[in-house]
Design a protein around this motif. Sequence first.
Motif, PDB file in Angstrom:
ATOM      1  N   UNK A   1      -2.650   6.563   4.653  1.00  0.00           N
ATOM      2  CA  UNK A   1      -3.520   6.062   5.708  1.00  0.00           C
ATOM      3  C   UNK A   1      -3.590   4.544   5.673  1.00  0.00           C
TER       4      UNK A   1
ATOM      5  N   UNK B   1       0.853  -1.179   0.000  1.00  0.00           N
ATOM      6  CA  UNK B   1       0.000   0.000   0.000  1.00  0.00           C
ATOM      7  C   UNK B   1       0.894   1.236   0.000  1.00  0.00           C
ATOM      8  N   UNK B   2       0.667   2.171  -0.927  1.00  0.00           N
ATOM      9  CA  UNK B   2       1.494   3.374  -0.982  1.00  0.00           C
ATOM     10  C   UNK B   2       0.816   4.563  -0.306  1.00  0.00           C
ATOM     11  N   UNK B   3      -0.504   4.491  -0.156  1.00  0.00           N
ATOM     12  CA  UNK B   3      -1.231   5.584   0.472  1.00  0.00           C
ATOM     13  C   UNK B   3      -0.797   5.738   1.918  1.00  0.00           C
TER      14      UNK B   3
ATOM     15  N   UNK C   1      -6.359   3.104   6.454  1.00  0.00           N
ATOM     16  CA  UNK C   1      -7.798   2.812   6.416  1.00  0.00           C
ATOM     17  C   UNK C   1      -8.273   2.271   5.082  1.00  0.00           C
ATOM     18  N   UNK C   2      -7.437   2.469   4.049  1.00  0.00           N
ATOM     19  CA  UNK C   2      -7.853   2.044   2.719  1.00  0.00           C
ATOM     20  C   UNK C   2      -8.258   0.579   2.718  1.00  0.00           C
ATOM     21  N   UNK C   3      -9.437   0.336   2.220  1.00  0.00           N
ATOM     22  CA  UNK C   3      -9.934  -1.021   2.006  1.00  0.00           C
ATOM     23  C   UNK C   3      -8.930  -1.788   1.155  1.00  0.00           C
TER      24      UNK C   3
END
Lengths: 243, 243
Positions: free
Chosen positions: A220, A216-218, A222-224
């Motif tokens: 947060x 995951x690069x985002x 929280x990303x699904x």
Amino acid sequence: MSISKSQLKIITSLSQKKYRQNHQLFIAEGLKVVNELLNSSFKIDTLFATDDFQTDISLDKIIRISDKDLQKISNLKAPNKVLGLFVIPDEKPLQKNGLTIVLDTINDPGNLGTIIRLCDWFGVSQLLCSAETVDCYNQKVVQASMGSLTRISIKYIDIEIYLKETNLPTFIADMDGENVYKSALPKEAILIMGNEANGVSDKIKTLIKNKISIPRFGETQETESLNVATATAILLSEFKRSY
Amino acid sequence: MSISKSQLKIITSLSQKKYRQNHQLFIAEGLKVVNELLNSSFKIDTLFATDDFQTDISLDKIIRISDKDLQKISNLKAPNKVLGLFVIPDEKPLQKNGLTIVLDTINDPGNLGTIIRLCDWFGVSQLLCSAETVDCYNQKVVQASMGSLTRISIKYIDIEIYLKETNLPTFIADMDGENVYKSALPKEAILIMGNEANGVSDKIKTLIKNKISIPRFGETQETESLNVATATAILLSEFKRSY
């Protein structure tokens, strides 16, 4: 001509898997998908078509119907000239080489259809599904696969037994797995993708050492998680990009 | 309490873009999506919830309704405890750095929702859409984006004007483009994805030199092109994997 009551009964029944298996028939609709099936090794049983549908195949298998009748038997919002009943082909023998995708309990027909298309694009010739995975002759799968169904060998198997009998390196897509961008991926392998909500089942997970994930690069947390069809796209791209 | 006639009228009207713009409101449904919005900077207008919906926010904005009333206002097959009206936020200022995705006339709400989720996963903080692209406050987009809508800056722009004013290297996803696996992809860039049926429009194509494509590995040439959301997933993965 119009549709007889017995034909209507068969067509309606084919929305259920048990009747597809009884009759060994499935439904495909619309110009694009029906033409791909007609031009493949799949055998046609009956074609219900409006007058503006043109084709070269022998006419005794075409029943010309009105737009109104097509609307009656169609499952599409916008029926498109033709609905075909095709014969479910025999499963092909298990292939022991190449890249194989294994699906553990994929429920959503749209996801399975998309994954079949992806296998076609990336030259994966074999797709193996657990018995709990949605039937590939479910009409939503047929429509979503856009004709790719004709080019992929799809088999329903017991994954545990299959894994015990293969020598190929096997990978599981798993949120806690190794970063796929840093993993050495062999040309010939088995990639297991799991259920939309629960991932790969525990009994399969314990059998396999290699777990890979898409980082995951985002910022947060929280990303699904990624949708299973999207994740399959990225992982197939990774398996194929070096070869 | 129950839903008043005027509330019902507003809720129903919000299925249309012009009324969303008039009221500056949009609808989100279900526990997962509503909770993500409540925990973001988005402002709540009114929450219609059944008795089994629990939350900490101030009660004057919650209207308790029956399951039957929820069913009446819901657009989901299986309504899930809550439907919220949220305020459409002001657009954020244009960002001139990082990786930006530009969408040229994406029509399908499910595709836009999936692309918003992908932007969130891959840390793309800005998504720019042509005026013809489906509205991101369309309810199907909101549901498909699974809360990622709250973390991505989405703006509707004139792509031609935007491209003239940017200095970032710009790439177009195009079937005839260079093999993406062999392309040097910078960390900061603009990636343009085109319409589901027609790709990027000609007037935009002529402005951009860098065209990239995902090679087809399957043997036949008949495979339908990849779905735009799937292609976006693979290209984002390529842009991010080296950094």
